[in-house]
Design a protein around this motif. Sequence first.
Motif, PDB file in Angstrom:
ATOM      1  N   GLU A  91       0.821  -1.195   0.000  1.00  0.00           N
ATOM      2  CA  GLU A  91       0.000   0.000   0.000  1.00  0.00           C
ATOM      3  C   GLU A  91       0.864   1.258   0.000  1.00  0.00           C
ATOM      4  O   GLU A  91       0.587   2.231  -0.701  1.00  0.00           O
ATOM      5  N   THR A  92       1.941   1.239   0.787  1.00  0.00           N
ATOM      6  CA  THR A  92       2.827   2.406   0.878  1.00  0.00           C
ATOM      7  C   THR A  92       3.548   2.630  -0.442  1.00  0.00           C
ATOM      8  O   THR A  92       3.654   3.754  -0.920  1.00  0.00           O
ATOM      9  N   ILE A  93       4.024   1.559  -1.055  1.00  0.00           N
ATOM     10  CA  ILE A  93       4.760   1.674  -2.309  1.00  0.00           C
ATOM     11  C   ILE A  93       3.867   2.288  -3.393  1.00  0.00           C
ATOM     12  O   ILE A  93       4.299   3.142  -4.172  1.00  0.00           O
ATOM     13  N   GLN A  94       2.599   1.877  -3.419  1.00  0.00           N
ATOM     14  CA  GLN A  94       1.702   2.369  -4.444  1.00  0.00           C
ATOM     15  C   GLN A  94       1.412   3.859  -4.304  1.00  0.00           C
ATOM     16  O   GLN A  94       1.078   4.534  -5.273  1.00  0.00           O
ATOM     17  N   SER A  95       1.539   4.376  -3.077  1.00  0.00           N
ATOM     18  CA  SER A  95       1.187   5.769  -2.842  1.00  0.00           C
ATOM     19  C   SER A  95       2.380   6.708  -2.921  1.00  0.00           C
ATOM     20  O   SER A  95       2.217   7.914  -2.834  1.00  0.00           O
ATOM     21  N   GLU A  96       3.600   6.179  -3.076  1.00  0.00           N
ATOM     22  CA  GLU A  96       4.768   7.039  -3.097  1.00  0.00           C
ATOM     23  C   GLU A  96       5.312   7.209  -4.514  1.00  0.00           C
ATOM     24  O   GLU A  96       4.843   6.584  -5.454  1.00  0.00           O
ATOM     25  N   PRO A 152       7.065   6.525  -7.614  1.00  0.00           N
ATOM     26  CA  PRO A 152       7.546   5.231  -8.137  1.00  0.00           C
ATOM     27  C   PRO A 152       9.051   5.194  -8.313  1.00  0.00           C
ATOM     28  O   PRO A 152       9.655   4.116  -8.300  1.00  0.00           O
ATOM     29  N   GLU A 153       9.674   6.342  -8.492  1.00  0.00           N
ATOM     30  CA  GLU A 153      11.128   6.354  -8.635  1.00  0.00           C
ATOM     31  C   GLU A 153      11.834   5.986  -7.338  1.00  0.00           C
ATOM     32  O   GLU A 153      12.969   5.530  -7.363  1.00  0.00           O
ATOM     33  N   PRO A 166      25.747   8.332   2.643  1.00  0.00           N
ATOM     34  CA  PRO A 166      25.353   8.856   3.952  1.00  0.00           C
ATOM     35  C   PRO A 166      23.837   8.825   4.151  1.00  0.00           C
ATOM     36  O   PRO A 166      23.073   8.602   3.217  1.00  0.00           O
ATOM     37  N   ASN A 167      23.428   9.048   5.391  1.00  0.00           N
ATOM     38  CA  ASN A 167      22.001   9.176   5.673  1.00  0.00           C
ATOM     39  C   ASN A 167      21.411  10.303   4.833  1.00  0.00           C
ATOM     40  O   ASN A 167      22.049  11.333   4.647  1.00  0.00           O
ATOM     41  N   GLY A 168      20.223  10.088   4.341  1.00  0.00           N
ATOM     42  CA  GLY A 168      19.618  11.124   3.521  1.00  0.00           C
ATOM     43  C   GLY A 168      18.220  10.761   3.064  1.00  0.00           C
ATOM     44  O   GLY A 168      17.780   9.614   3.214  1.00  0.00           O
ATOM     45  N   ASN A 169      17.547  11.717   2.502  1.00  0.00           N
ATOM     46  CA  ASN A 169      16.190  11.537   2.030  1.00  0.00           C
ATOM     47  C   ASN A 169      16.207  11.114   0.565  1.00  0.00           C
ATOM     48  O   ASN A 169      16.865  11.745  -0.258  1.00  0.00           O
ATOM     49  N   PRO A 170      15.476  10.057   0.214  1.00  0.00           N
ATOM     50  CA  PRO A 170      15.490   9.584  -1.176  1.00  0.00           C
ATOM     51  C   PRO A 170      14.990  10.610  -2.185  1.00  0.00           C
ATOM     52  O   PRO A 170      15.458  10.648  -3.319  1.00  0.00           O
TER      53      PRO A 170
END
Length: 257
Positions: free
Chosen positions: A14-19, A21-22, A42-46
């Motif tokens: 469900e989460t994958i479908q709502s985010e 796609p890249e 390093p830590n970071g936001n996709p």
Amino acid sequence: MLAETAPIQPKTTETIQSENPEVEKLRRVFAKMTERCKNAIPNGNPEEFLADLHKVLAEEKSRHREDDVDLLYLIDKKHNIGSDYVPQDLKPVKGTGLWNVNRNDLSLRPESYAALEELSQAALSDGIKLLVSSTYRSYKYQKGLFNRYVKQDGLAEAERYSARPGTSQHQLGTAVDFGSITEDWGDTKMGKWVYTHAADYGWSLSFPRDYEDVTGYMWECWHFRYIGKEACKFQKKWFSDVQQFMLEFIDEWKKSD
């Protein structure tokens, strides 16, 4: 490693479908990287990572021509290029007011030549005139060079510092060896300047110290490849400033669905 927001973290369907796609594609590509590459990120936001990645790809696209390979083409001991490959519209690199050369048969791809002009002009502004010692090498030239090194030092040792024909960055026409092509060059005034400023003009050190197991080659302080300014920033921010990690990632990204 990447933080919990990273693309490699497990997600529900469900989460994958709502985010984006890249982001899922990023997870898949990231999973294929070596453990050392993963640990270098390093830590970071996709989403931030993806935004930076697209800047790199856009810059590369702006320089792409249908009759030549991509600027970020992956070439190494596992990825080669044909014996008949010659970069399009090679420009001669002659001794000029901008730089010195140690031979008269040097040349580069046009975008690399322009970037060398930028780099050299900046160096001159700081009182340093760069010495260009090696640039494009044909498959035939690299074959003769490699065979000579094998005869001189044996196959195992030669492979630590010389590329087999078809696997050299020099054949792409985007790599430059500066200065004396010796380890002490990095400690010279010229070497220190290039180390400090090269990335500002799109030039990246290809074979850093302590990464022979990653790049396949011993440290070469003099060997820089033109990859573009955005790629240099991306490499430094997300890949511990290791060119090989970034190029492997981008290659896998382009191949991924």
